[in-house]
Design a protein around this motif. Structure first.
Motif, short mmCIF file in Angstrom:
data_model
loop_
_atom_site.label_atom_id
_atom_site.label_comp_id
_atom_site.label_asym_id
_atom_site.label_seq_id
_atom_site.Cartn_x
_atom_site.Cartn_y
_atom_site.Cartn_z
N UNK A 82 28.58 20.64 52.80
CA UNK A 82 27.60 21.23 53.71
C UNK A 82 26.50 21.92 52.92
N UNK A 83 25.24 21.57 53.24
CA UNK A 83 24.09 22.11 52.52
C UNK A 83 23.31 23.13 53.34
N UNK A 84 23.29 22.98 54.64
CA UNK A 84 22.51 23.91 55.46
C UNK A 84 22.99 23.84 56.90
N UNK A 85 22.51 24.79 57.70
CA UNK A 85 22.87 24.85 59.12
C UNK A 85 21.69 25.40 59.90
N UNK A 86 21.44 24.83 61.06
CA UNK A 86 20.42 25.32 61.97
C UNK A 86 21.08 25.60 63.31
N UNK A 87 21.02 26.83 63.78
CA UNK A 87 21.61 27.20 65.06
C UNK A 87 20.52 27.21 66.12
N UNK A 88 20.74 26.47 67.20
CA UNK A 88 19.78 26.43 68.30
C UNK A 88 20.23 27.44 69.36
N UNK A 125 14.77 25.64 71.36
CA UNK A 125 14.82 24.42 70.54
C UNK A 125 14.48 24.79 69.11
N UNK A 126 14.98 23.99 68.18
CA UNK A 126 14.71 24.22 66.77
C UNK A 126 14.50 22.88 66.07
N UNK A 127 13.71 22.88 65.01
CA UNK A 127 13.51 21.71 64.17
C UNK A 127 14.41 21.78 62.94
N UNK A 128 14.64 20.64 62.33
CA UNK A 128 15.42 20.56 61.10
C UNK A 128 14.96 19.35 60.31
N UNK A 129 15.19 19.36 59.00
CA UNK A 129 14.83 18.25 58.12
C UNK A 129 16.09 17.66 57.50
N UNK A 130 16.12 16.34 57.38
CA UNK A 130 17.24 15.65 56.73
C UNK A 130 16.66 14.59 55.80
N UNK A 131 16.90 14.69 54.49
CA UNK A 131 16.42 13.65 53.57
C UNK A 131 17.19 12.35 53.77
N UNK A 132 16.55 11.24 53.47
CA UNK A 132 17.22 9.95 53.52
C UNK A 132 18.47 9.97 52.64
N UNK A 133 19.54 9.38 53.12
CA UNK A 133 20.78 9.33 52.36
C UNK A 133 21.72 10.49 52.62
N UNK A 134 21.30 11.45 53.45
CA UNK A 134 22.14 12.57 53.81
C UNK A 134 22.71 12.38 55.22
N UNK A 135 23.77 13.09 55.51
CA UNK A 135 24.36 13.10 56.84
C UNK A 135 23.96 14.38 57.57
N UNK A 136 23.90 14.32 58.89
CA UNK A 136 23.74 15.55 59.68
C UNK A 136 24.60 15.45 60.93
N UNK A 137 25.02 16.63 61.39
CA UNK A 137 25.87 16.70 62.58
C UNK A 137 25.24 17.61 63.62
#
Length: 209
Positions: free
Chosen positions: A16-22, A27-39
């Motif tokens: 786990x690299x980061x977390x964004x709580x909505x 509403x909230x924005x988030x960034x995910x680089x190519x090759x990473x997973x997000x949940x």
């Protein structure tokens, strides 16, 4: 088809690299680089979310719900891909894990994670309530989140908000009249929908009011 076995092998050692709580009704924005997973995870209980995705370097390339629906069906789950708008038409993200895949389709034809609903918006509310104004709808919240993240004006940001993936939402069409319906979501605290980012992504998630 998605190379799902490769993704399953890659996700065995996730860190786990980061977390964004909505927050509720926001509403909230988030960034995910190519090759990473997000949940997207349900934190406290039956909550659904409206998800938008863009190419982080070019907001004109965005999630195309209609083409995704045509390629995968009305509801998405593991192995399905979220496709981008013309002229790109490429996978933006692939669903790699869905803790609600056990739900399937119920006796009413309902299922979760649909690409058939749009998003609640002030224009439809104004139409149906004969002039009522409501700006805690998902369209307005996504607009404010994109504006805050990018520095665009609200008018500029609104043009980029698009039809959504309804995460955790339980929906379908009635058998007799073919009308869109919504049911209580079966999501539980800790349930999640996981994605692999195929390109650099900017995402926005609204906690449905």
């Amino acid at each position: 088809p998605a190379p799902i076995e490769i993704y399953r092998a890659a996700r065995r050692d996730l860190t786990k690299l980061s977390e964004t709580l909505v927050p509720a009704r926001e509403a909230r924005c988030f960034h995910v680089p190519a090759g990473h997973f997000f949940r997207i995870t349900s934190v406290e209980g039956p909550q659904v979310g409206d998800l938008n995705l863009w190419n982080a370097a070019d907001l004109s390339e965005r999630f195309y719900t209609g083409k995704t629906r045509a390629l995968h069906g009305t509801h998405l789950s593991t192995g399905d891909r979220m496709w981008s708008s013309f002229p790109h038409l490429r996978p933006m993200a692939t669903i790699t894990q869905d803790t609600l895949d056990w739900y399937g389709f119920d006796a009413f034809g309902g299922s979760v994670h649909d690409v058939i609903g749009t998003r609640c918006d002030p224009y439809t509310h104004n139409l149906l309530s004969h002039g009522g104004q409501y700006h805690h709808c998902c369209h307005s919240k996504l607009t404010r989140a994109v504006a805050a993240e990018t520095g665009l004006t609200l008018a500029e940001a609104e043009a980029h908000v698009h039809d959504v993936l309804n995460v955790f939402m339980c929906t379908g069409f009635t058998r007799d009249t073919g009308q869109y319906f919504m049911k209580a979501s079966p999501v539980r605290p800790g349930d999640y929908l996981e994605f692999f980012a195929e390109i650099d992504l900017l995402g926005a998630l609204s906690a449905c009011p």
